[in-house]
Motif scaffolding. Structure first.
Motif, PDB file in Angstrom:
ATOM      1  N   UNK A   1       0.863  -1.209   0.050  1.00 39.45           N
ATOM      2  CA  UNK A   1       0.095  -0.031   0.018  1.00 39.45           C
ATOM      3  C   UNK A   1       1.005   1.348   0.035  1.00 39.45           C
ATOM      4  N   UNK A   2       1.996   1.215   0.676  1.00 34.93           N
ATOM      5  CA  UNK A   2       2.718   2.282   0.775  1.00 34.93           C
ATOM      6  C   UNK A   2       3.444   2.716  -0.539  1.00 34.93           C
ATOM      7  N   UNK A   3       3.736   1.627  -1.158  1.00 34.77           N
ATOM      8  CA  UNK A   3       4.383   1.733  -2.457  1.00 34.77           C
ATOM      9  C   UNK A   3       3.621   2.159  -3.607  1.00 34.77           C
ATOM     10  N   UNK A   4       2.205   1.555  -3.383  1.00 35.38           N
ATOM     11  CA  UNK A   4       1.142   1.897  -4.429  1.00 35.38           C
ATOM     12  C   UNK A   4       1.326   0.755  -5.397  1.00 35.38           C
ATOM     13  N   UNK A   5       1.949  -0.262  -5.246  1.00 32.77           N
ATOM     14  CA  UNK A   5       2.165  -1.357  -6.049  1.00 32.77           C
ATOM     15  C   UNK A   5       2.478  -2.609  -5.415  1.00 32.77           C
ATOM     16  N   UNK A   6       2.445  -3.724  -6.238  1.00 32.62           N
ATOM     17  CA  UNK A   6       2.670  -4.962  -5.480  1.00 32.62           C
ATOM     18  C   UNK A   6       1.772  -6.200  -5.984  1.00 32.62           C
ATOM     19  N   UNK A   7       2.034  -7.359  -5.448  1.00 34.15           N
ATOM     20  CA  UNK A   7       1.173  -8.437  -6.236  1.00 34.15           C
ATOM     21  C   UNK A   7      -0.239  -8.265  -5.907  1.00 34.15           C
ATOM     22  N   UNK A   8      -0.506  -8.006  -4.604  1.00 32.29           N
ATOM     23  CA  UNK A   8      -1.921  -8.022  -4.074  1.00 32.29           C
ATOM     24  C   UNK A   8      -2.820  -6.795  -4.949  1.00 32.29           C
TER      25      UNK A   8
END
Length: 231
Positions: free
Chosen positions: A59-66
């Motif tokens: 959530x902090x990065x604004x990106x990721x698998x989920x």
């Protein structure tokens, strides 16, 4: 679209049991349920020590698998974070917290994606093709729970709107009766007069009627009692 979900205790309990059952049929060490609230992702159910931390990192990065599963509606399978080049610093963060593989499945509600079901494991290649199929069934069950909660919320909204309409109708009817008595006119003429005042003063008809009844009786009008379900 899912603010109402977070206020539904039965849905929360359903998701908690669903996550526990899903973990029992795979080799995952943690699981989290991500939904979108006020355009921001949020973990509403989490088990294991790692799932919440990894969700929050994404959530902090604004990106990721989920988040990718949530946005695209597609399954995102990370076989080994040490060989992963997507999502900037996320793979290194996951590895530092003991996670080596993950599986994120979209939660469907009709033609939309309501959230994502995210599984994390401490070993690489922890999720097989069979796991994807079985866990996909759990994601579909979660979507069914979301859809049911949405239908219940729609029913509650309709009931509130109907109640508000009936309360307004009660006040308007009382005001029409008062005007008929004062002016000795028909109900149609009384209603036309009240509507004319509403338009001229740019005031809602219900407020015009409520003010009239207050001026006559010296107290606010008493609406009809609220609707109650039949026993």
């Amino acid at each position: 679209m899912v603010d109402w979900l977070l206020d539904t205790d039965s849905l929360q309990e359903f998701l908690e049991h669903l996550v526990e059952d899903a973990l029992a049929v795979c080799d995952a060490d943690g699981c989290g349920v991500t939904v979108q609230r006020r355009r921001r992702p949020l973990t509403v159910v989490s088990t294991g020590t790692m799932a919440g931390k990894l969700d929050e990192k994404q959530y902090g990065l604004g990106d990721g698998p989920c988040l990718q599963a949530l946005r695209t509606g597609e399954v995102v399978h990370v076989r080994d974070v040490l060989r992963e080049e997507r999502w900037n610093s996320y793979p290194a963060y996951a590895a530092a917290h003991g996670v080596r593989s993950s599986l994120s499945l979209p939660i469907p509600v009709g033609t939309r994606t309501a959230g994502a079901l995210n599984f994390y494991a401490t070993t690489p290649d922890a999720f097989t093709d069979r796991d994807r199929l079985r866990l996909g069934e759990f994601a579909a069950q979660a979507g069914g729970g979301f859809a049911l909660a949405l239908r219940l919320a729609d029913v509650e909204d309709f009931a509130r709107d109907l109640q508000a309409a009936m309360l307004s109708r009660s006040v308007i009817d009382q005001a029409i009766g008062a005007v008929m008595q004062q002016r000795r006119c028909s109900a149609d003429d009384a209603f036309a007069l009240l509507r004319e005042v509403s338009q001229e003063t740019n005031t809602k008809l219900r407020d015009v009627c409520a003010r009239l009844l207050t001026d006559i009786s010296g107290r606010p009008p008493t609406p009809q009692p609220p609707l109650r379900p039949r026993p």
